[in-house]
Design a protein around this motif. Sequence first.
Motif, short mmCIF file in Angstrom:
data_model
loop_
_atom_site.label_atom_id
_atom_site.label_comp_id
_atom_site.label_asym_id
_atom_site.label_seq_id
_atom_site.Cartn_x
_atom_site.Cartn_y
_atom_site.Cartn_z
N PHE A 201 -2.74 5.78 8.19
CA PHE A 201 -2.26 4.97 7.08
C PHE A 201 -2.04 5.79 5.81
O PHE A 201 -1.08 5.58 5.09
CB PHE A 201 -3.30 3.90 6.76
CG PHE A 201 -2.80 2.55 7.08
CD1 PHE A 201 -1.81 1.99 6.30
CD2 PHE A 201 -3.27 1.86 8.17
CE1 PHE A 201 -1.33 0.75 6.60
CE2 PHE A 201 -2.80 0.63 8.47
CZ PHE A 201 -1.82 0.07 7.69
N PHE A 202 -2.98 6.73 5.55
CA PHE A 202 -2.83 7.54 4.34
C PHE A 202 -1.48 8.23 4.34
O PHE A 202 -0.78 8.26 3.32
CB PHE A 202 -3.93 8.59 4.26
CG PHE A 202 -5.28 8.00 4.04
CD1 PHE A 202 -5.43 6.89 3.23
CD2 PHE A 202 -6.41 8.55 4.62
CE1 PHE A 202 -6.67 6.33 3.03
CE2 PHE A 202 -7.64 8.00 4.42
CZ PHE A 202 -7.78 6.89 3.63
N HIS A 204 1.24 7.26 5.89
CA HIS A 204 2.32 6.29 5.67
C HIS A 204 2.41 5.89 4.20
O HIS A 204 3.50 5.82 3.64
CB HIS A 204 2.07 5.03 6.51
CG HIS A 204 2.19 5.27 7.96
ND1 HIS A 204 1.95 4.30 8.90
CD2 HIS A 204 2.54 6.38 8.64
CE1 HIS A 204 2.14 4.81 10.10
NE2 HIS A 204 2.49 6.06 9.97
N ILE A 205 1.24 5.61 3.60
CA ILE A 205 1.27 5.18 2.20
C ILE A 205 1.83 6.30 1.33
O ILE A 205 2.68 6.08 0.47
CB ILE A 205 -0.15 4.80 1.74
CG1 ILE A 205 -0.64 3.59 2.50
CG2 ILE A 205 -0.17 4.51 0.25
CD1 ILE A 205 -2.06 3.20 2.19
N SER A 208 5.50 6.47 1.67
CA SER A 208 6.32 5.37 1.14
C SER A 208 6.24 5.26 -0.38
O SER A 208 7.22 4.93 -1.02
CB SER A 208 5.95 4.05 1.80
OG SER A 208 4.89 3.44 1.14
N LEU A 217 0.87 -0.69 -4.73
CA LEU A 217 1.36 -1.51 -3.62
C LEU A 217 1.25 -2.97 -4.03
O LEU A 217 0.23 -3.60 -3.84
CB LEU A 217 0.50 -1.30 -2.38
CG LEU A 217 0.73 -0.10 -1.48
CD1 LEU A 217 -0.26 -0.13 -0.34
CD2 LEU A 217 2.14 -0.10 -0.92
N LEU B 150 -1.21 -1.42 13.22
CA LEU B 150 -0.10 -0.49 13.13
C LEU B 150 1.22 -1.15 13.52
O LEU B 150 2.29 -0.62 13.25
CB LEU B 150 -0.35 0.73 14.01
CG LEU B 150 -1.38 1.71 13.44
CD1 LEU B 150 -1.56 2.89 14.37
CD2 LEU B 150 -1.01 2.18 12.05
N ARG B 156 7.72 0.51 8.71
CA ARG B 156 7.46 1.52 7.68
C ARG B 156 8.16 1.27 6.36
O ARG B 156 8.45 2.20 5.61
CB ARG B 156 7.85 2.94 8.16
CG ARG B 156 7.18 3.38 9.40
CD ARG B 156 5.75 3.79 9.17
NE ARG B 156 5.01 3.74 10.42
CZ ARG B 156 5.07 4.68 11.36
NH1 ARG B 156 5.78 5.75 11.17
NH2 ARG B 156 4.40 4.54 12.47
N THR B 157 8.48 0.04 6.05
CA THR B 157 8.98 -0.25 4.71
C THR B 157 7.78 -0.37 3.79
O THR B 157 6.67 -0.62 4.26
CB THR B 157 9.73 -1.59 4.69
OG1 THR B 157 8.84 -2.59 5.16
CG2 THR B 157 10.96 -1.56 5.57
N PRO B 158 7.96 -0.15 2.46
CA PRO B 158 6.81 -0.29 1.56
C PRO B 158 6.13 -1.66 1.70
O PRO B 158 4.90 -1.74 1.68
CB PRO B 158 7.43 -0.14 0.18
CG PRO B 158 8.66 0.66 0.40
CD PRO B 158 9.16 0.31 1.77
N ILE B 161 3.99 -1.74 4.88
CA ILE B 161 2.77 -0.94 4.76
C ILE B 161 1.76 -1.67 3.88
O ILE B 161 0.56 -1.70 4.18
CB ILE B 161 3.11 0.45 4.21
CG1 ILE B 161 3.82 1.23 5.30
CG2 ILE B 161 1.86 1.19 3.77
CD1 ILE B 161 4.28 2.59 4.92
N GLU B 162 2.25 -2.29 2.83
CA GLU B 162 1.33 -3.06 1.98
C GLU B 162 0.70 -4.21 2.77
O GLU B 162 -0.51 -4.45 2.70
CB GLU B 162 2.08 -3.62 0.77
CG GLU B 162 1.17 -4.37 -0.16
CD GLU B 162 1.93 -5.10 -1.24
OE1 GLU B 162 3.11 -4.78 -1.46
OE2 GLU B 162 1.34 -5.99 -1.86
N TRP B 165 -1.93 -2.83 5.16
CA TRP B 165 -3.14 -2.41 4.45
C TRP B 165 -3.99 -3.63 4.09
O TRP B 165 -5.20 -3.65 4.27
CB TRP B 165 -2.75 -1.61 3.20
CG TRP B 165 -3.92 -1.08 2.43
CD1 TRP B 165 -4.46 -1.63 1.31
CD2 TRP B 165 -4.70 0.08 2.73
NE1 TRP B 165 -5.53 -0.88 0.89
CE2 TRP B 165 -5.71 0.17 1.75
CE3 TRP B 165 -4.66 1.04 3.75
CZ2 TRP B 165 -6.65 1.19 1.74
CZ3 TRP B 165 -5.60 2.06 3.73
CH2 TRP B 165 -6.57 2.12 2.74
#
Lengths: 226, 502
Positions: A201-202, A204-205, A208, A217, B150, B156-158, B161-162, B165
Amino acid sequence: MFFAQLPIYEQAILALAAGVLLLSFFMLAHPRIYSVIKLFAWQGLVLAATTALVAFDSQTPHLYISAVLTLGLKAVFIPWLLLRMVDKFEMHHELDEIRRPGLTLLTAGALVVFCYHTTLPIAELLLAITRNVIAICMSVVLLGMLMLVSRNKALTQVVGFMTLENGLFFAAVAVTKGMPMVVELGIAFDVLIAAVIFGVFFLHIRQSIDSLDISRLSRLSEAERE
Amino acid sequence: MENAAPMMDYLLLTLGIPLAAIPLLLIVGHHRAGGHLNTLASGLGFLASVAMAREVLASGPSAHGGGLFFVDAFNVYLIVLTAFVGLTTAIFSGPYMAHEAERGRLTAARLRLYHGSYQGFLFTMQLALSTNNLGVLWVAMEGATLSTVLLVSLYRTPESIEAAWKYFILCGVGIAQALFGTVLLYFAASKVIAQPEQALLWSELVRVAARLDPTTVSLAFGFLLIGYGTKVGLVPLHNWLPDAHSEGPTPMSAVLSGLLLNVALYALVRLKTITDGALAHAPTVASPHMAGYLMMGFGLLSFLVASLFLHRQKDIKRLFSYSSIEHMGLMTFAFGVGGPLATFGALLHMTVHSLTKSAIFVTVGHASQLAGTQRMEQIRGLIATQPAVGWGLVIGTAAIAGFPPFGVFTSEFLLLTATMKLWPWLTLPLLLGLGLAFAGLLRAVQPMVYGTPPEAQRPVVANMWPVLIHLALVLWLGLAIPGVLARWFDAATRLIAGEGVL
């Protein structure tokens, strides 16, 4: 009941429990990401030591396995993974300041008092030692949550999440002498996978939004977005 | 028991097929055959689960594998439902994901990850449903989060991903509370059950429930409700749900909404049984129905809040994920009310909601591929462009909003009747919520299916068979529940509520 009158084993457990809680407070307020991860590794070590102590005292050999798992995962592997991220993103001196450290620490203190209060009814059935330990475990869990909401960087949020789990592990070890083996192994496996996914994840973040600042975010919300 | 042996085999197959498919699909999932292989594995798993269900219905509840697994009418029905929706969604997912890859939204590596995680998700859910050990249940629920997180960020767009998370952290923290609750329950059980290996087995805990310490158990249930309630999507712990559903690939939304929420609710119902047993003889500590009251309160709150939020949505997938929160709230409320009628209604509602909601998400997936967006104001004229997709959405929405003669109407009617009997005044908020949700859904869907389509809008390759089968089943359940299924639900009701309705 005075501390010195307790059997030496109970004194040791209480002292270690206090150590776990103290480390949680340190992590809550420390601004440097690098140091927070190191504190987290220390907490993992104290936790593993407690598990080994309970295993020795109660003659439960399977707890040694769980002590080794805790040592390997919480004191070595996860801190190593996080420190590697720090190296990779060159964040050695990067700070993650909390806005009002005094207020946060006072809140944390209030949470500890709240936990002691909530666990009182159960404590009446128990020895004084378990009462303290169960309250401290719950405090570590809540402090982990507080850390999650007061921090902005992905790395420190993960540390908050993992301390929360440390509190749970501690509860399982100290209050019930560990869970059945199949459950212990399953939980350790989940934590391992979670740590790896956090690592992914790190990246990916970072890709992006070019930073690990979670407060940036914020595209998704109930309000209308364009 | 002589028929225990084939039973164990079917159980191992139900769990083993998806487990074996994970590494296989992680290696070859990006090939054209990956989608077919995914469907094949889900299909075999479904056959094994049906064979197992036949055995369970013939021979009654039984424990296997040294007490590690336990199957009765309640969980085997959810196992079959999970395998079935898993199969139909896999049928839909093959061409859909191939289309997404052609549009350039996915790489080969991500397609492998997708197919591997899909089977991983099915495996963890079947494990959560079939296990007898509450610790393993927790491990499997956490595993379900890990295998899907995942997938939510697959594009994989922002935004995705948000969403992932948020899903990871909120569900992780939530489920950690459930672990604390499990530890407390284990603590209470270890005072009563001598062997530590037995003290987390659900079947043992139910047997000795009356002797468990009521204070510890009620505190444990509080934590477990927060933990698994986060996964059910109960307000105010629902924040992750609309994001995760709207940003992930559509097949994922279908199985998350149709299946994962059910599994979490299943865990709560199992734990409520233990809590009720422990509190029944200790009126001084808390009300003996504390668990039920808590579930009613959270359920009703979720139901009402979600039906209000329905009106504010701009994204089509968020709209239907709020509808999921609303329905999960209704089911939690119904299990909280307890009693045979409400329980029967809730079981039926779990089935029809899963079938209808996954059908809707499949249709929505096609609709947003057609329009090239998920924003509702830009989706127009679906019926004119592609009648199958447009009508699918109309009928699906009518079914989920509770129009007769669909099955959702039947189960909601049963729930209303049960509520009227036991808590007459609570019928009013229920009716209000149903009306609000109905209006919210129709208001949003009507302009999308009618109206003039944009110039460039062309039909897409759509496989509407899964939708047709699901909606036909829901219609059938609404018109006449087949005898065998009615007896099955009744057996499950008897297990949960103590007596049946038939």
